[in-house]
Design an enzyme around this catalytic site. Structure first.
Site, PDB file in Angstrom:
ATOM      1  N   GLU A 122       0.848  -1.188   0.000  1.00 39.66           N
ATOM      2  CA  GLU A 122       0.000   0.000   0.000  1.00 39.66           C
ATOM      3  C   GLU A 122       0.894   1.251   0.000  1.00 39.66           C
ATOM      4  O   GLU A 122       1.876   1.284   0.742  1.00 39.66           O
ATOM      5  CB  GLU A 122      -0.894   0.035   1.243  1.00 39.66           C
ATOM      6  CG  GLU A 122      -1.917   1.160   1.149  1.00 39.66           C
ATOM      7  CD  GLU A 122      -2.878   1.218   2.339  1.00 39.66           C
ATOM      8  OE1 GLU A 122      -2.794   0.364   3.241  1.00 39.66           O
ATOM      9  OE2 GLU A 122      -3.695   2.134   2.346  1.00 39.66           O
ATOM     10  N   GLY A 262       3.670   2.565  10.706  1.00 34.52           N
ATOM     11  CA  GLY A 262       3.391   1.781  11.907  1.00 34.52           C
ATOM     12  C   GLY A 262       3.211   0.302  11.617  1.00 34.52           C
ATOM     13  O   GLY A 262       3.875  -0.541  12.218  1.00 34.52           O
ATOM     14  N   ALA A 263       2.332   0.007  10.676  1.00 34.08           N
ATOM     15  CA  ALA A 263       2.021  -1.385  10.399  1.00 34.08           C
ATOM     16  C   ALA A 263       1.156  -1.458   9.158  1.00 34.08           C
ATOM     17  O   ALA A 263       0.738  -0.425   8.633  1.00 34.08           O
ATOM     18  CB  ALA A 263       1.262  -2.012  11.578  1.00 34.08           C
ATOM     19  N   MET A 264       0.900  -2.685   8.684  1.00 39.46           N
ATOM     20  CA  MET A 264       0.124  -2.842   7.458  1.00 39.46           C
ATOM     21  C   MET A 264      -0.822  -4.033   7.582  1.00 39.46           C
ATOM     22  O   MET A 264      -0.414  -5.121   7.976  1.00 39.46           O
ATOM     23  CB  MET A 264       1.096  -3.016   6.273  1.00 39.46           C
ATOM     24  CG  MET A 264       0.406  -3.204   4.946  1.00 39.46           C
ATOM     25  SD  MET A 264      -0.600  -1.753   4.477  1.00 39.46           S
ATOM     26  CE  MET A 264      -1.889  -2.562   3.553  1.00 39.46           C
ATOM     27  N   ASN A 266      -2.275  -6.228   5.698  1.00 36.06           N
ATOM     28  CA  ASN A 266      -2.395  -7.273   4.677  1.00 36.06           C
ATOM     29  C   ASN A 266      -3.265  -8.427   5.157  1.00 36.06           C
ATOM     30  O   ASN A 266      -3.152  -8.869   6.286  1.00 36.06           O
ATOM     31  CB  ASN A 266      -1.012  -7.835   4.356  1.00 36.06           C
ATOM     32  CG  ASN A 266       0.031  -6.760   4.229  1.00 36.06           C
ATOM     33  OD1 ASN A 266      -0.106  -5.875   3.400  1.00 36.06           O
ATOM     34  ND2 ASN A 266       1.043  -6.800   5.089  1.00 36.06           N
ATOM     35  N   HIS A 298      -5.936  -1.443  15.517  1.00 35.88           N
ATOM     36  CA  HIS A 298      -6.208  -0.748  14.251  1.00 35.88           C
ATOM     37  C   HIS A 298      -6.074  -1.713  13.064  1.00 35.88           C
ATOM     38  O   HIS A 298      -6.981  -1.808  12.230  1.00 35.88           O
ATOM     39  CB  HIS A 298      -5.248   0.438  14.120  1.00 35.88           C
ATOM     40  CG  HIS A 298      -5.411   1.227  12.865  1.00 35.88           C
ATOM     41  ND1 HIS A 298      -6.132   2.396  12.819  1.00 35.88           N
ATOM     42  CD2 HIS A 298      -4.967   1.013  11.605  1.00 35.88           C
ATOM     43  CE1 HIS A 298      -6.121   2.861  11.576  1.00 35.88           C
ATOM     44  NE2 HIS A 298      -5.411   2.042  10.829  1.00 35.88           N
ATOM     45  N   GLU A 299      -4.968  -2.423  13.008  1.00 37.58           N
ATOM     46  CA  GLU A 299      -4.762  -3.317  11.856  1.00 37.58           C
ATOM     47  C   GLU A 299      -5.778  -4.456  11.879  1.00 37.58           C
ATOM     48  O   GLU A 299      -6.284  -4.866  10.839  1.00 37.58           O
ATOM     49  CB  GLU A 299      -3.326  -3.875  11.835  1.00 37.58           C
ATOM     50  CG  GLU A 299      -2.219  -2.833  11.877  1.00 37.58           C
ATOM     51  CD  GLU A 299      -2.372  -1.674  10.898  1.00 37.58           C
ATOM     52  OE1 GLU A 299      -2.974  -1.873   9.826  1.00 37.58           O
ATOM     53  OE2 GLU A 299      -1.899  -0.569  11.226  1.00 37.58           O
ATOM     54  N   GLU A 321      -9.525   4.497   6.485  1.00 33.55           N
ATOM     55  CA  GLU A 321      -8.635   4.966   7.549  1.00 33.55           C
ATOM     56  C   GLU A 321      -9.375   5.782   8.615  1.00 33.55           C
ATOM     57  O   GLU A 321      -9.186   5.570   9.812  1.00 33.55           O
ATOM     58  CB  GLU A 321      -7.455   5.743   6.972  1.00 33.55           C
ATOM     59  CG  GLU A 321      -6.512   4.889   6.107  1.00 33.55           C
ATOM     60  CD  GLU A 321      -5.956   3.662   6.815  1.00 33.55           C
ATOM     61  OE1 GLU A 321      -6.055   3.566   8.055  1.00 33.55           O
ATOM     62  OE2 GLU A 321      -5.426   2.772   6.105  1.00 33.55           O
TER      63      GLU A 321
HETATM   64  N1  B3K Z   1      -2.807   1.123   5.696  1.00 39.64           N
HETATM   65  C1  B3K Z   1      -1.474   1.258   6.230  1.00 39.64           C
HETATM   66  C2  B3K Z   1      -0.770   2.485   5.785  1.00 39.64           C
HETATM   67  C3  B3K Z   1      -0.070   2.381   4.494  1.00 39.64           C
HETATM   68  C4  B3K Z   1       0.768   3.613   4.230  1.00 39.64           C
HETATM   69  C5  B3K Z   1       1.362   3.617   2.883  1.00 39.64           C
HETATM   70  N2  B3K Z   1       2.257   4.744   2.683  1.00 39.64           N
HETATM   71  C6  B3K Z   1      -1.465   1.184   7.713  1.00 39.64           C
HETATM   72  C7  B3K Z   1      -2.700   1.585   8.388  1.00 39.64           C
HETATM   73  O1  B3K Z   1      -3.222   2.663   8.247  1.00 39.64           O
HETATM   74  O2  B3K Z   1      -3.217   0.779   9.094  1.00 39.64           O
HETATM   75 ZN    ZN Z   2      -5.132   2.151   8.863  1.00 39.02          ZN
END
Ligand code: B3K
Ligand code: ZN
Length: 853
Positions: A122, A262-264, A266, A298-299, A321
């Site tokens: 992302e 912070g984190a992703m 996936n 959050h994730e 978001e």
């Molecule tokens: N969705 C990702 C953020 C990605 C940032 C890319 N530059 C983390 C989050 O908001 O949970």
């Molecule tokens: Zn997010």
């Protein structure tokens, strides 16, 4: 100079092609990873004929159309795309590419973090892995086969369920993963490495067993327990609050040290910055514990708000978001003190989002124009986006909000949708009109709400007049009235009334009757809307709110207003004597020992950035001086009380519970005042030496850094020796160094950038020194010589080539130059101009510099 094209929301068109399935094979190698992608593609319209796939920094090896290799004349390839004709309604395309993960310092696409391979796709990183329709509304079923050396990479992970594994020649092995859910490519993930694994399980309300796995660097397993507990709490909370259950049999989290954010989220395989996974009492502060829990939540929450229902295009980013930040904030409020959690959210809005909203990169929560998408993962899209969802929650009430969310999932599960779709679902479920409310999505800038009140002693009628105004911003000259929910309290001896006012036009009045004397107005309870308030209130009214409002946020906010009024007086009048009554008002707050964490917040002065936002344009040094003066005044005025609080709490044993966390916050708040009085410097040293936890050790060091306590360097040397092998703790050490308030700071910074443990390639490390200096050392960042700005600009120039995303984050401190006096504006601008002429200036920096200069 390369020209970068802007993309516009108004130009959105659905894709001509669908990619239904993609089978990926990765043959992992540090410098020559081979990626084979087999896609089944179909046409969405009969006119479609040429497909343009996105791809960057890829070496194309071969393209096959229905099993026949295309020769070079049958396709076009350039820096960012691969295109060829699609003759059939349905076809299979196979593409082989080669990539270089080890030299990928941008940390987008496939890269190496320490010894492990990992991905970040992302927003548009998948195009650095293979040629693809890299847009969130193209959703496919992914199957991924990962092949790598068996000893170096015992764990081979990807999204979904493991369906096959086995040994291959040359000491290699493979694992194949299949994700049963359709997903856009930004949710693709791959990780390969050697880790310690913490395992657990969770049973959902409907009885599904989910395996939970957290992968961390070898030796860190004991630091993963808090993350695991946080994950289970999040899963339970989402079931209880929104009826949302997890949907795969396995949920994996991998912690890596090299990560841009912070984190992703996936699908089934979150990749985390290790900062938001690892915690134990020796190495992590109470704030770190809080943040780990919040980011894990959050994730996890993204699995529904983001993955099951995703964004049609990147302009809709706040769809996932804003909503997910709102969900994690509500979760944190339920897990901890709701008031303190809310105060922390509001500080971020006031200190950072408001200035973004007024600065050169101002944009609505749903931006209309984007050059580099990574530049729009902003406080506006995230935090203001969450405030917009919160306003819906306030206007609809908890139950209708839940019905709206249920309808949203019922309508859109498995689809890529828009912010409008979300609001419409809310309006339909609650049967209310949100047409005007939608303007929050398209209008940038922070509304100012002006309050006028009057009281008629004869009739006992109290009247409030509200008017709203949003100033023009860089991106939008004309502003319109918004639909603003405003919660108020009318405080009087006969009992406090709470009301929700809905301001929908430029001016509106409300009347309340039956009062014997004028009530005191508590305005914007719980910060019910992301607005600035223009309302002169006397110190005595503020004191009443501080002690009598029902809403704890209002109590805190009245105190903050008292502080900022005082600071404003100190700045404007050099002979101003701070009135002694301030101490009396504050003293009453110290007596209430019901919520120590809240008292700590009440005694925390509005920070530099919040005040800049109120007083801009301003000479920053005058502001720093005024803050120091007020703080010293309070320290002297309340010395006895603060000392007795400190002493009562100093030797309490460490526990990881709300009471103990609150006690530490109160104790360390007291210390931050006491350290201003040289006779108490020994407290700092004693606390540093005797502490058995990072919260207390760090608080002692922080107080010493900002007050240049004599023993600072000795304490820092011992800290360094103890923690030199613990990456996350050394980040704290660099941040402490950056906050040092001595005039030799620039020599110190130079030495720090040459320190053997410093590297611009690690984003956490870069931010811990450079970001912390620009953010927390305002006296020297803004010093008259301009050396502070120069230091930041030098680092940004180096980072431009290494990691454009990190560089682009750090430039924020310079592009908001309009907030300061003209002398500093010029100094800051000349540094920006220096960056602007860099050869190979990244798209990320270019977009911001174009907006700022
Ligand atoms: N969705 C990702 C953020 C990605 C940032 C890319 N530059 C983390 C989050 O908001 O949970
Ligand atoms: Zn997010």
């Amino acid at each position: 100079m390369t020209e970068f094209n802007a993309r516009y929301l108004k130009d959105y068109l659905p894709s001509d092609f669908s990619i239904n399935t993609i089978d990926l094979t990765f043959e992992l190698d540090d410098n020559k990873t081979k990626v084979t992608s087999v896609m089944s593609i179909s046409k969405n319209t009969s006119e479609a004929n040429k497909i343009i796939l996105n791809g960057e920094q890829l070496k194309l090896i071969a393209v096959y159309y229905n099993d026949t290799a295309l020769n070079a004349s049958e396709y076009q390839v350039d820096d960012d795309s691969l295109s060829f004709l699609i003759k059939d309604n349905e076809c299979t395309v196979k593409i082989v590419t080669e990539i270089d993960p080890e030299n990928n310092t941008s940390l987008e696409g496939l890269f190496k973090s320490g010894g492990a391979f990992c991905t970040q796709c992302e927003a548009e990183g998948f195009r650095r892995i293979t040629y693809y329709l890299d847009r969130p509304d193209v959703m496919a079923k992914f199957t991924t086969k990962v092949i790598a050396d068996k000893n170096l990479y015992p764990y081979l992970l990807s999204n979904g369920n493991k369906i096959d594994s086995g040994d291959l020649n040359n000491n290699r092995h493979f694992v194949t993963w299949e994700d049963p859910f359709l997903k856009p490519c930004y949710l693709f993930a791959l990780v390969a490495g050697d880790f310690d694994l913490l395992q657990d399980s969770y049973k959902t309300t409907s009885g599904r067993d989910v395996r939970l796995e957290i992968f961390v660097d070898k030796g860190n397993k004991t630091k993963a327990h808090h993350a695991m507990a946080s994950l289970k709490h999040s899963m339970r909370w989402d079931e209880d609050t929104f009826g949302l259950e997890y949907d795969l049999d396995i949920y994996m989290i991998v912690a890596v040290d090299f990560f841009n954010m912070g984190a992703m989220e996936n699908k089934g395989l979150n990749v985390f910055n290790s900062k938001f996974v690892l915690a134990d009492k020796e190495t992590a502060t109470d704030t770190d514990y809080f943040n780990v829990e919040a980011v894990i939540a959050h994730e996890y929450f993204h699995n529904w708000t983001g993955n099951r229902v995703t964004c049609r295009d990147w302009f809709q980013l706040s769809l996932k978001e804003g909503l997910t930040v709102f969900r994690d904030q509500q979760f944190s409020a339920d897990m901890h003190s709701a008031a303190v959690t809310r105060i922390k959210n509001v500080r971020v809005m006031r200190a950072q989002q408001f200035s973004e909203d007024a600065g050169p990169m101002s944009h609505p929560i749903r931006p209309e124009k984007v050059v580099e998408m990574n530049n729009f993962y902003t406080l506006t899209v995230y935090e203001k986006g969450s405030e917009v969802i919160r306003m819906l929650h306030t206007l609809l009430g908890k139950d209708k909000f839940r019905q709206g969310l249920d309808l949203y999932f019922q309508r859109f599960d498995g689809q890529a949708v828009t912010c409008d779709d979300f609001v419409t679902a809310m309006a339909d479920a609650a049967k209310i009109d949100l047409i005007l409310f939608k303007r929050w999505y398209s209008q940038s800038g922070t509304p100012i709400v002006k309050v006028e009140e009057s009281f008629n002693t004869n009739s006992g009628e109290y009247q409030i007049n509200l008017s709203q105004l949003t100033l023009p911003t860089k991106d939008q000259a004309t502003k319109y009235a918004l639909h603003i929910p405003i919660a108020i309290e009318l405080i009087n001896n006969e009992g406090t009334q709470s009301h929700l006012l809905e301001l929908k036009s430029d001016n509106q009045q409300w009347r309340f009757s039956g009062f014997h004397e004028k009530p005191t107005l508590g305005f914007l309870a719980n910060f019910s809307a992301p607005v600035k308030v223009d309302f002169e209130q006397s110190n005595s009214d503020l004191a009443i709110i501080m002690t009598s409002a029902k809403d704890k946020f209002l109590r805190w906010d009245a105190g903050q207003k008292l502080f900022s009024n005082t600071i404003s007086q100190i700045i404007t009048d050099t002979n101003y004597q701070i009135p002694a009554e301030l101490i009396d008002i504050l003293a009453t707050q110290l007596c209430d020992n019901s919520d120590p964490a809240l008292i700590a917040e009440q005694f925390t002065l509005p920070n530099f950035h919040e005040l800049v936002e109120q007083f801009k344009p301003i000479n920053p040094i005058k502001l720093v001086d005024a803050l120091d003066k007020l703080k010293l005044f309070i320290a002297k005025g309340l010395e006895k009380q603060l000392l007795s609080i400190y002493q009562a709490l100093a030797d309490k044993p460490y526990l990881n519970n709300a009471q103990s966390i609150g006690d530490r916050a109160l104790k360390n708040m007291s210390l931050s005042y006491l350290v201003l009085l040289p006779e108490h410097h020994d407290l700092v040293k004693r606390q540093y030496l005797t502490s058995d936890n990072m919260t207390d050790a760090l608080a002692a060091l922080q107080s010493s850094a900002t007050q240049t306590v004599e023993s600072f360097d000795a304490m820092m040397a011992s800290f360094e020796q103890r923690w030199e092998n613990t990456t996350l703790v050394m980040d704290k050490w660099f941040s402490l160094q950056a906050a040092y308030k001595g005039s030799n700071i620039f020599e110190r910074l130079k030495n720090l950038t040459e320190h053997s443990l410093f590297s611009l390639k690690n984003p956490n490390r870069a931010r811990s020194l450079i970001g912390a200096f620009a953010q927390n050392n305002s006296r020297y960042f803004h010093c008259e010589t301009g050396r502070g700005y120069q230091f930041l600009a030098d680092q940004i120039c180096s980072l431009n080539a290494i990691n454009p995303q990190v560089a682009s984050r750090l430039i924020t401190a310079l592009i908001q130059y309009q907030d300061f006096d003209e002398y500093r504006q010029n100094l800051m601008k000349s540094q920006l101009e220096r960056i602007a002429i860099l050869p190979n200036l990244s798209k990320d920096l270019k977009e911001k510099l174009d907006a700022a200069l």
